[in-house]
Scaffold this motif. Structure first.
Motif, PDB file in Angstrom:
ATOM      1  N   GLU A  37       0.862  -1.175   0.021  1.00 14.60           N
ATOM      2  CA  GLU A  37       0.014   0.053   0.086  1.00 14.60           C
ATOM      3  C   GLU A  37       0.895   1.260   0.067  1.00 14.60           C
ATOM      4  O   GLU A  37       0.438   2.388  -0.349  1.00 14.60           O
ATOM      5  N   ALA A  38       1.955   1.127   0.612  1.00 13.66           N
ATOM      6  CA  ALA A  38       3.042   2.374   0.550  1.00 13.66           C
ATOM      7  C   ALA A  38       3.531   2.331  -0.749  1.00 13.66           C
ATOM      8  O   ALA A  38       4.714   3.182  -0.908  1.00 13.66           O
ATOM      9  N   GLY A  39       3.350   1.457  -1.681  1.00 12.84           N
ATOM     10  CA  GLY A  39       4.303   1.539  -2.901  1.00 12.84           C
ATOM     11  C   GLY A  39       5.521   0.995  -2.809  1.00 12.84           C
ATOM     12  O   GLY A  39       6.654   1.436  -3.745  1.00 12.84           O
ATOM     13  N   LYS A  40       6.066   0.357  -1.588  1.00 10.94           N
ATOM     14  CA  LYS A  40       7.321   0.135  -1.451  1.00 10.94           C
ATOM     15  C   LYS A  40       7.527  -1.439  -1.521  1.00 10.94           C
ATOM     16  O   LYS A  40       8.838  -1.997  -1.151  1.00 10.94           O
ATOM     17  N   PHE A  41       6.889  -2.152  -2.357  1.00 12.87           N
ATOM     18  CA  PHE A  41       7.064  -3.665  -2.207  1.00 12.87           C
ATOM     19  C   PHE A  41       7.855  -3.921  -3.528  1.00 12.87           C
ATOM     20  O   PHE A  41       6.979  -3.584  -4.685  1.00 12.87           O
ATOM     21  N   GLU A  42       9.078  -4.387  -3.471  1.00 10.52           N
ATOM     22  CA  GLU A  42       9.960  -4.615  -4.593  1.00 10.52           C
ATOM     23  C   GLU A  42       9.807  -6.098  -5.041  1.00 10.52           C
ATOM     24  O   GLU A  42      10.259  -6.930  -4.007  1.00 10.52           O
ATOM     25  N   LEU A  43       9.611  -6.360  -6.070  1.00  5.95           N
ATOM     26  CA  LEU A  43       9.461  -7.574  -6.818  1.00  5.95           C
ATOM     27  C   LEU A  43      10.993  -8.315  -7.045  1.00  5.95           C
ATOM     28  O   LEU A  43      11.644  -7.329  -7.262  1.00  5.95           O
ATOM     29  N   ALA A  44      11.106  -9.320  -6.638  1.00  4.64           N
ATOM     30  CA  ALA A  44      12.679  -9.886  -6.716  1.00  4.64           C
ATOM     31  C   ALA A  44      12.348 -10.931  -7.957  1.00  4.64           C
ATOM     32  O   ALA A  44      12.169 -12.267  -7.488  1.00  4.64           O
ATOM     33  N   GLU A  45      12.485 -10.429  -8.989  1.00  2.00           N
ATOM     34  CA  GLU A  45      11.870 -11.717 -10.207  1.00  2.00           C
ATOM     35  C   GLU A  45      13.446 -12.330 -10.586  1.00  2.00           C
ATOM     36  O   GLU A  45      14.178 -11.916 -10.777  1.00  2.00           O
ATOM     37  N   ASP A  46      12.912 -13.782 -10.943  1.00  2.00           N
ATOM     38  CA  ASP A  46      14.069 -14.456 -11.253  1.00  2.00           C
ATOM     39  C   ASP A  46      13.405 -15.733 -11.872  1.00  2.00           C
ATOM     40  O   ASP A  46      12.202 -15.895 -11.861  1.00  2.00           O
ATOM     41  N   LEU A  47      14.305 -16.439 -12.626  1.00  2.00           N
ATOM     42  CA  LEU A  47      13.463 -17.894 -13.225  1.00  2.00           C
ATOM     43  C   LEU A  47      13.648 -18.788 -12.148  1.00  2.00           C
ATOM     44  O   LEU A  47      14.693 -19.111 -11.295  1.00  2.00           O
ATOM     45  N   PHE A  48      12.563 -19.516 -12.029  1.00  2.00           N
ATOM     46  CA  PHE A  48      12.388 -20.535 -10.976  1.00  2.00           C
ATOM     47  C   PHE A  48      11.658 -21.733 -11.358  1.00  2.00           C
ATOM     48  O   PHE A  48      10.769 -21.669 -12.109  1.00  2.00           O
ATOM     49  N   ASP A  49      11.904 -22.671 -10.366  1.00  2.00           N
ATOM     50  CA  ASP A  49      11.026 -24.003 -10.977  1.00  2.00           C
ATOM     51  C   ASP A  49       9.730 -23.852 -10.200  1.00  2.00           C
ATOM     52  O   ASP A  49       9.624 -24.141  -8.737  1.00  2.00           O
ATOM     53  N   LEU A  50       8.751 -23.624 -10.833  1.00  2.00           N
ATOM     54  CA  LEU A  50       7.314 -23.332 -10.390  1.00  2.00           C
ATOM     55  C   LEU A  50       6.814 -24.657  -9.715  1.00  2.00           C
ATOM     56  O   LEU A  50       6.241 -24.558  -8.740  1.00  2.00           O
ATOM     57  N   GLU A  51       7.244 -25.750 -10.357  1.00  2.00           N
ATOM     58  CA  GLU A  51       6.582 -27.012 -10.062  1.00  2.00           C
ATOM     59  C   GLU A  51       7.036 -27.191  -8.244  1.00  2.00           C
ATOM     60  O   GLU A  51       6.407 -27.648  -7.471  1.00  2.00           O
TER      61      GLU A  51
END
Ligand code: ADP
Ligand code: MG
Length: 216
Positions: A37-51
Motif C-alpha cells: 500500500e505504501a508502494g514500497k514492495f519490490e519484486l525480486a523476479e527470477d527464473l525459478f522452478d514453479l513445480e
C-alpha cells in the motif's frame, strides 16, 4: 532430550509451535500489505522452478489438510515448470489460496492446484468447498474483507489473504480472478504474464518496454 516427553507435553509443543507459526504469518501478511500500500514492495523476479515451489506450498498445507479431511492435488503442465516471477510472492499466493481452500472445504472435499501456460503462466486453485455468495464475491479481495456469517467467524483469519493474492499478481502485471458458487466451490485463477527480460535478467513490465528509437 530434556524434560518430559509424554503425549501431553508433545501436544503442548505442537500448540506452541503452531501459535508461533500463526503469529509470524500474521505479522508477515500485515507487513507485506503495508509495504504494497505504501508502494514500497519490490519484486525480486527470477527464473525459478514453479513445480518445486508449488510442491513446497502443498507440503506446507499437508497436515492441516489431513486434519480437515481434505485431499490436495497438484498438477503442473510441462511448459509451466519454469516461471519468471518473484518466487516468494508466488509461494505466498499459493499458500494463501491453498489455506483458504482447506479452511472452507468440508471433510471429504478436495483442493486442486493446476499450473498451465496460457498468455503467461496461469495458476488455478479450485476447491469443492462452501463457496461464496454472489453478493459477497465483489467485496472480497480488499484488505480485511471477510464474509460475515457464524461459520466464517468461527474460523480464524484476518481477511488479508485474498487482498495479498490480488496485489501480488497485480505487481507482476497480472491478475487474480475469483469465481465461486455457493455450496459448490471456489476457483481462483492467477495469471502472470510472460515478461520480457533485459540483459541483466530483470523483468520489463509491458509499460516499460520502450519502442525502438530511430537513430539518424
Ligand atoms: N476458497 C474459499 N471458499 C469459501 N470462502 C472463501 C474462500 N476463500 C476466501 N473465502 C472467503 O473470503 C474471505 C477472505 O479471505 P482471505 O482474504 O483469505 O481472509 P481470511 O482467510 O483471513 O479470512 C474469507 O473470510 C472467506 O469468507
Ligand atoms: Mg485466507
Amino acid at each position: 532430550m530434556f524434560g518430559p516427553t509424554g503425549p501431553r507435553s508433545q501436544e503442548y509443543s505442537r500448540l506452541i509451535h503452531e501459535s508461533g507459526a500463526h503469529l509470524l504469518d500474521l505479522i508477515n501478511s500485515v507487513l507485506d500489505m503495508s509495504k504494497i500500500e505504501a508502494g514500497k514492495f519490490e519484486l525480486a523476479e527470477d527464473l525459478f522452478d514453479l513445480e518445486e515451489t508449488a510442491q513446497s506450498a502443498v507440503r506446507f498445507l499437508k497436515i492441516p489438510a489431513e486434519r480437515a479431511g481434505v485431499a490436495l492435488s497438484l498438477s503442473v503442465a510441462p511448459g509451466a515448470r519454469l516461471a519468471f516471477a518473484d518466487r516468494r510472492a508466488v509461494k505466498q499466493i499459493l499458500i494463501n489460496l491453498l489455506s483458504n481452500g482447506v479452511k472452507y472445504t468440508p471433510p471429504g472435499g478436495e483442493v486442486r492446484v493446476t499450473a498451465d501456460v496460457r498468455q503467461g503462466v496461469e495458476i488455478v486453485v479450485a476447491d469443492t468447498g462452501t463457496g461464496i455468495a454472489a453478493a459477497d464475491l465483489a467485496r472480497l479481495g480488499r484488505p480485511f474483507e471477510q464474509v460475515e456469517n457464524a461459520e466464517v467467524r468461527a474460523k480464524e483469519g484476518t481477511g488479508l489473504g485474498l487482498a495479498l493474492v490480488k496485489s501480488l499478481a497485480g505487481l507482476h502485471g497480472g491478475e487474480a480472478v475469483l469465481e465461486s458458487v455457493l455450496g459448490e466451490g471456489t476457483r481462483v485463477t492467477v495469471r502472470l504474464p510472460h515478461a520480457a527480460v533485459n540483459a541483466q535478467g530483470e523483468r520489463l513490465a509491458p509499460a516499460k518496454i520502450l519502442p525502438f528509437r530511430a537513430v539518424s
